[in-house]
Design an enzyme around this catalytic site. Structure first.
Site, short mmCIF file in Angstrom:
data_model
loop_
_atom_site.label_atom_id
_atom_site.label_comp_id
_atom_site.label_asym_id
_atom_site.label_seq_id
_atom_site.Cartn_x
_atom_site.Cartn_y
_atom_site.Cartn_z
N TYR A 36 4.15 -4.92 -3.79
CA TYR A 36 5.18 -5.77 -3.20
C TYR A 36 4.59 -7.09 -2.73
O TYR A 36 3.37 -7.28 -2.71
CB TYR A 36 5.88 -5.05 -2.04
CG TYR A 36 5.09 -4.98 -0.75
CD1 TYR A 36 3.98 -4.15 -0.62
CD2 TYR A 36 5.44 -5.78 0.35
CE1 TYR A 36 3.25 -4.09 0.56
CE2 TYR A 36 4.72 -5.72 1.54
CZ TYR A 36 3.63 -4.89 1.64
OH TYR A 36 2.90 -4.84 2.80
N ARG A 55 -0.99 -13.38 -6.38
CA ARG A 55 -1.41 -12.12 -5.74
C ARG A 55 -0.60 -10.95 -6.29
O ARG A 55 -1.12 -9.84 -6.45
CB ARG A 55 -1.27 -12.21 -4.22
CG ARG A 55 -1.82 -10.97 -3.53
CD ARG A 55 -1.86 -11.12 -2.02
NE ARG A 55 -0.52 -11.24 -1.45
CZ ARG A 55 -0.28 -11.46 -0.17
NH1 ARG A 55 -1.28 -11.60 0.68
NH2 ARG A 55 0.95 -11.56 0.27
N ARG A 103 8.65 13.86 -12.62
CA ARG A 103 7.48 13.81 -11.74
C ARG A 103 6.22 14.34 -12.42
O ARG A 103 6.17 15.49 -12.83
CB ARG A 103 7.75 14.59 -10.44
CG ARG A 103 6.61 14.43 -9.45
CD ARG A 103 6.87 15.14 -8.13
NE ARG A 103 5.75 14.93 -7.21
CZ ARG A 103 4.63 15.65 -7.23
NH1 ARG A 103 4.49 16.64 -8.08
NH2 ARG A 103 3.65 15.38 -6.39
N HIS A 105 1.89 12.98 -12.00
CA HIS A 105 1.07 11.91 -11.44
C HIS A 105 0.68 10.85 -12.48
O HIS A 105 0.69 9.67 -12.20
CB HIS A 105 -0.21 12.47 -10.82
CG HIS A 105 0.01 13.22 -9.54
ND1 HIS A 105 0.83 14.30 -9.44
CD2 HIS A 105 -0.50 13.03 -8.30
CE1 HIS A 105 0.83 14.76 -8.20
NE2 HIS A 105 0.02 14.00 -7.48
N LYS A 150 -1.66 -5.10 -2.68
CA LYS A 150 -0.49 -5.03 -1.80
C LYS A 150 0.45 -3.96 -2.36
O LYS A 150 1.44 -4.26 -3.03
CB LYS A 150 0.18 -6.42 -1.72
CG LYS A 150 1.04 -6.59 -0.48
CD LYS A 150 1.26 -8.05 -0.19
CE LYS A 150 2.27 -8.29 0.92
NZ LYS A 150 1.86 -7.84 2.24
N GLU A 182 -9.06 -5.76 9.18
CA GLU A 182 -7.83 -6.53 9.41
C GLU A 182 -6.95 -5.73 10.35
O GLU A 182 -7.41 -4.76 10.96
CB GLU A 182 -7.13 -6.80 8.07
CG GLU A 182 -6.76 -5.53 7.32
CD GLU A 182 -6.02 -5.78 6.00
OE1 GLU A 182 -5.56 -6.91 5.76
OE2 GLU A 182 -5.87 -4.81 5.23
N LEU A 206 -6.49 -7.21 2.80
CA LEU A 206 -5.54 -7.90 1.93
C LEU A 206 -5.92 -9.38 1.89
O LEU A 206 -6.17 -9.97 2.95
CB LEU A 206 -4.11 -7.75 2.47
CG LEU A 206 -3.07 -8.28 1.48
CD1 LEU A 206 -2.80 -7.25 0.40
CD2 LEU A 206 -1.78 -8.65 2.18
N1 PDD Z 1 2.07 -8.13 5.69
N2 PDD Z 1 -2.97 -7.57 5.86
C1 PDD Z 1 -1.99 -6.66 5.68
C2 PDD Z 1 -2.35 -5.22 5.70
C3 PDD Z 1 -0.67 -7.09 5.51
O1 PDD Z 1 0.31 -6.18 5.33
C4 PDD Z 1 -0.36 -8.48 5.55
C5 PDD Z 1 1.04 -9.00 5.37
C6 PDD Z 1 -1.41 -9.40 5.73
C7 PDD Z 1 -1.18 -10.88 5.74
O2 PDD Z 1 -0.88 -11.37 4.45
P1 PDD Z 1 0.04 -12.66 4.25
O3 PDD Z 1 -0.59 -13.74 5.03
O4 PDD Z 1 -0.01 -12.91 2.79
O5 PDD Z 1 1.41 -12.33 4.76
C8 PDD Z 1 -2.70 -8.90 5.87
C9 PDD Z 1 3.41 -8.49 5.32
C10 PDD Z 1 3.94 -9.67 6.04
C11 PDD Z 1 4.30 -7.25 5.42
O6 PDD Z 1 3.86 -6.23 4.91
O7 PDD Z 1 5.41 -7.33 5.96
#
Ligand code: PDD
Length: 288
Positions: A36, A55, A103, A105, A150, A182, A206
């Site tokens: 996503y 990304r 289903r 995997h 992501k 993070e 991320l």
């Molecule tokens: N989250 N790290 C993680 C684990 C994240 O889920 C996010 C963003 C970031 C920051 O990435 P960016 O600057 O590209 O938004 C770092 C989004 C906003 C979410 O899942 O809602």
């Protein structure tokens, strides 16, 4: 407008959310098998859209799923979705899953990816949060080793974020083997002796679009900046610590594990960074 009336996009059609349905065998539902993006939109202009689409491609490549559209098609769809919402500042959420299949995997043969997009009002931090800073808690990072993708498989992040919510904090800042990674839905940067220090983009975090923007805007403004691994002790004794994300922009941390952090108020480097960040937004969406 109720949530059910909000116009969303699903597999080729714009329709009210209440009518958007996905089969129960969708691999996004069964396995969290998808990726996503969240794209902030300021005054109806997507912020750094090309970075988000790049990304997205990286995440799709990482889970070995073909991109169902090229960047021009994504761009056009995002803009149409934005145009169909009644508010100006938005957060576009888009996800691609491996589709609907019996289903098993292993990847299904011939399944069509499911594409879903919605756009909500951009939930930026409150003025009070910007002015006073926010509270975080800390924890050991127990997620998998592909945090650079992501993916919609977010249970590790969900549990970390809930841990923060349980403790009246906005985020959980994580450390893996004693190194800063993070937070559950944000990147983390620190300031020591006037220098901004950001952990490098590797498989443990991320690659945040806001992280990149922050680094770029800081360099442009001539603010000292280093990208290198940060030890837990170094982070915990930093002068300032910030969160960055598409929905938080940059936000100062002023309480950590229930105790005041740094000077207990957003620091001078944060205030400069915040102003630099605002200056890069369209005037109508800027905050003082
Ligand atoms: N989250 N790290 C993680 C684990 C994240 O889920 C996010 C963003 C970031 C920051 O990435 P960016 O600057 O590209 O938004 C770092 C989004 C906003 C979410 O899942 O809602």
């Amino acid at each position: 407008m109720s949530d059910a009336e909000q116009i969303v996009y699903l597999n080729g059609a714009f329709l009210p959310m209440g009518e958007a349905k996905v089969p129960v065998l969708d691999r996004g539902f069964i396995y969290g098998d998808g990726v996503y993006e969240v794209i902030p939109v300021y005054h109806r202009a997507p912020f750094r859209m090309s970075h988000h689409l790049k990304r997205l491609q990286y995440s799709l490549d990482g889970i070995r799923l073909a991109n169902p559209m090229d960047d021009d098609a994504w761009d056009a769809l995002v803009r149409e979705l934005v145009a169909r919402q009644p508010f100006d500042d938005q957060a576009v959420y888009l996800q691609v899953t491996r589709g609907v299949a019996k289903r098993d995997h292993a990847f299904p043969k011939g399944a069509r990816p499911t594409v879903f997009m919605m756009s909500n009002p951009l939930p930026l931090p409150s003025r009070e949060q910007v002015e006073r800073g926010v509270a975080v808690v800390t924890a050991d990072d127990n997620r998998w080793h592909r945090c650079d993708l992501k993916t919609t498989s977010l249970l590790g992040n969900v549990l970390m974020r809930q841990r923060a919510a349980d403790l009246d904090a906005v985020e959980t800042v994580m450390f893996r083997d004693g190194w800063l990674t993070e937070a559950s839905a944000s990147n983390v940067l620190i300031v020591r002796g006037g220098t901004i220090v950001a952990p490098p983009k590797d498989h443990q975090i991320l690659p945040g679009i806001t992280y990149d923007a922050t680094i770029e805007f800081a360099r442009e403004a001539g603010m000292p900046m280093e990208i290198r691994p940060v030890r837990r002790e170094e982070a915990l004794s930093a002068d300032e610590m910030w969160l960055s994300s598409s929905t938080k922009e940059v936000l100062a941390i002023t309480t950590l594990d229930g105790r005041p952090f740094g000077s207990g108020v957003p620091g001078p480097v944060f205030r400069r960074m915040y102003a630099a960040f605002q200056a890069h937004k369209p005037a109508a969406s800027r905050r003082a």
